[in-house]
Design an enzyme around this catalytic site. Structure first.
Site, mmCIF file in Angstrom:
data_model
loop_
_atom_site.group_PDB
_atom_site.id
_atom_site.type_symbol
_atom_site.label_atom_id
_atom_site.label_comp_id
_atom_site.label_asym_id
_atom_site.label_seq_id
_atom_site.Cartn_x
_atom_site.Cartn_y
_atom_site.Cartn_z
ATOM 1 N N CYS A 82 -22.898 -22.920 -11.392
ATOM 2 C CA CYS A 82 -23.279 -21.518 -11.519
ATOM 3 C C CYS A 82 -23.923 -21.225 -12.865
ATOM 4 O O CYS A 82 -23.750 -21.964 -13.829
ATOM 5 C CB CYS A 82 -22.046 -20.623 -11.429
ATOM 6 S SG CYS A 82 -21.301 -20.596 -9.806
ATOM 7 N N CYS A 86 -22.681 -15.617 -13.279
ATOM 8 C CA CYS A 86 -22.325 -15.540 -11.857
ATOM 9 C C CYS A 86 -21.165 -14.577 -11.639
ATOM 10 O O CYS A 86 -20.157 -14.625 -12.336
ATOM 11 C CB CYS A 86 -21.943 -16.912 -11.319
ATOM 12 S SG CYS A 86 -21.529 -16.843 -9.556
ATOM 13 N N ARG A 89 -15.591 -15.254 -8.681
ATOM 14 C CA ARG A 89 -14.307 -15.342 -9.350
ATOM 15 C C ARG A 89 -14.315 -16.517 -10.334
ATOM 16 O O ARG A 89 -14.875 -17.564 -10.054
ATOM 17 C CB ARG A 89 -13.220 -15.566 -8.295
ATOM 18 C CG ARG A 89 -11.842 -15.138 -8.695
ATOM 19 C CD ARG A 89 -10.962 -15.076 -7.442
ATOM 20 N NE ARG A 89 -10.898 -16.367 -6.750
ATOM 21 C CZ ARG A 89 -10.009 -17.332 -7.046
ATOM 22 N NH1 ARG A 89 -9.137 -17.138 -8.001
ATOM 23 N NH2 ARG A 89 -10.005 -18.459 -6.388
ATOM 24 N N ARG A 111 -23.648 -28.727 -6.100
ATOM 25 C CA ARG A 111 -24.643 -27.919 -5.396
ATOM 26 C C ARG A 111 -24.839 -26.599 -6.130
ATOM 27 O O ARG A 111 -23.891 -26.061 -6.702
ATOM 28 C CB ARG A 111 -24.165 -27.564 -3.979
ATOM 29 C CG ARG A 111 -24.255 -28.686 -2.974
ATOM 30 C CD ARG A 111 -23.601 -28.254 -1.682
ATOM 31 N NE ARG A 111 -22.153 -28.104 -1.884
ATOM 32 C CZ ARG A 111 -21.426 -27.041 -1.616
ATOM 33 N NH1 ARG A 111 -21.942 -26.048 -1.128
ATOM 34 N NH2 ARG A 111 -20.143 -26.978 -1.840
ATOM 35 N N CYS A 116 -25.394 -16.911 -7.402
ATOM 36 C CA CYS A 116 -26.116 -16.630 -8.645
ATOM 37 C C CYS A 116 -27.410 -17.431 -8.756
ATOM 38 O O CYS A 116 -28.194 -17.217 -9.668
ATOM 39 C CB CYS A 116 -25.231 -16.898 -9.851
ATOM 40 S SG CYS A 116 -24.773 -18.636 -10.024
HETATM 41 ZN ZN LIG Z 1 -22.569 -18.720 -8.976
#
Ligand SMILES: [Zn+2]
Length: 395
Positions: A82, A86, A89, A111, A116
């Site tokens: 991320c 992002c 959580r 991945r 985001c």
């Molecule tokens: Zn993210």
């Protein structure tokens, strides 16, 4: 027929989080202080590394958008990486690894987060994500679209998604979908299609409730709107082509129909069918230059400018047709390859349908889409014409 159910106006209240304050410039300061003895330097590097990580982690906890693009964080428990900002959580610290670049995270087997979009160009993940949501909504106007479904697609809670969307565009996803449908409906009505078909093609169900709501948004009934819009003049010509008789028709804005047929009568009947309410007039002279351009295009000659088109399309057709126009003269693609290229690898049949409903032969080269097996596949104007066209292109 029951109307579509929308759940867009679901309201949940949530307290705003406090952004913790921290100093990000410590990192630079330490880096400058690192120039002493080799052994000491190695030691400081290690502590710098720790320090950097700790600052990165603070940026992650703070969802600090100013750090987007400087690093990404990957989460071992989810396999996803991320941007710092992002909205998802926060993971547990022990599951987090930092990488300078998205590629490094991917090389390590992570991945990109769908929420985001850490790989997307532009510093702002939220804007990129909302753009992606808009594209998604546009492509799914003819399906029931709920916040829950959008949330699933973009891995967010419906509440969060609605709030993010609204913070960027100022309207809810539902209002956005409505305005897309309305534009599509207007296009369809202007093209002279029946009210029922126009509404259906724009993704409306045909309930009377929707008819009324649509009327209030249009400022008049769809039927009245259509009658006002359909006086549009269409000029056309019929001419010889390597594929038999050809009809070219155009509105003031551009070419709206290119068809092949065996006789002018057949072609004119088709035009009447397609634009029953337009003011159709044969005008060979006015259409002369477009006719020449089209014949040149069939022979593979480059035109100075692309032929202007004035055609109606669903969002999906638009994407398929735009892609077809990028297939060069002399090349072919399979239906599956086109589906993949437009980002919907499972939509092979829908791609074939979009090809079969192409209103402008040649200008949108649907003849360059063939079966994977090497089979010719179908053609709106007959497989023989398709074969002849591909032979002319030396395929
Ligand atoms: Zn993210």
């Amino acid at each position: 027929m029951p109307g579509r159910k929308f759940c867009f106006d679901h309201k949940i209240r949530m307290a705003h989080e406090r952004t913790p304050s921290y100093a990000f410039n410590i990192m630079t300061t330490n880096a400058i202080l690192n120039l002493t003895e080799p052994t000491e330097m190695a030691q400081s590097n290690q502590s710098l590394e720790q320090n950097t990580q700790s600052l990165y982690w603070q940026a992650v906890l703070a969802r600090d958008g100013s750090q987007d693009g400087r690093f990404v964080f990957a989460v071992s428990s989810t396999g996803v990486y991320c941007r710092p900002s992002c909205p998802a959580r926060r993971p547990r610290r022990e599951n987090v690894t930092f990488f300078r670049k998205p590629d490094e995270a991917e090389n390590a087997g992570y991945r990109a987060c769908l929420r985001c979009r850490p790989k997307a160009a532009g510093g702002n993940g939220t804007t990129e994500m909302v753009k992606a949501m808009c594209r998604y909504i546009e492509q799914h106007l003819d399906e029931p679209l709920t916040l829950a479904r959008l949330g699933e697609e973009f891995r967010q809670s419906p509440f969060h998604l609605q709030r993010t969307f609204k913070s960027v565009l100022g309207i809810t996803p539902r209002a956005y979908a409505d305005s897309c449908r309305m534009n599509q409906l207007k296009d369809n009505l202007r093209a002279g299609h029946s009210v029922t078909r126009s509404m259906y093609d724009a993704g409306y169900s045909s309930s009377s409730r929707l008819y009324e709501r649509t009327a209030s948004q249009l400022g008049m009934t769809p039927d009245k709107y259509r009658r006002g819009a359909i006086a549009a003049p269409i000029r056309y010509t019929c001419a010889d082509s390597p594929l038999g008789r050809m009809l070219i028709a155009a509105t003031d804005k551009g070419i709206c129909s290119i068809q092949f047929g065996n006789s002018d009568g057949e072609l004119e009947q088709g035009l009447r069918h397609e634009f029953p309410f337009a003011n159709r007039r044969r005008d060979d002279e006015a259409m002369q230059s477009w006719k020449k351009d089209l014949l040149r295009q069939m022979r593979g000659q480059r035109l100075n400018a692309a032929l202007p088109l004035d055609i109606q399309a669903t969002a999906f057709q638009r994407r398929v047709w735009a892609h077809l126009q990028s297939i060069p003269f002399g090349a072919t693609r399979s239906y599956a390859a086109v589906a993949k290229a437009i980002g919907q690898p499972t939509a092979t049949r829908a791609v074939a349908r979009a090809c079969a409903t192409n209103p402008v032969a040649i200008a949108i080269p649907c003849h360059r889409v063939v079966c994977k097996s090497g089979d010719m596949g179908g053609y709106r104007w007959g497989v023989e014409r398709k074969r002849a066209l591909l032979e002319m292109e030396h395929v």
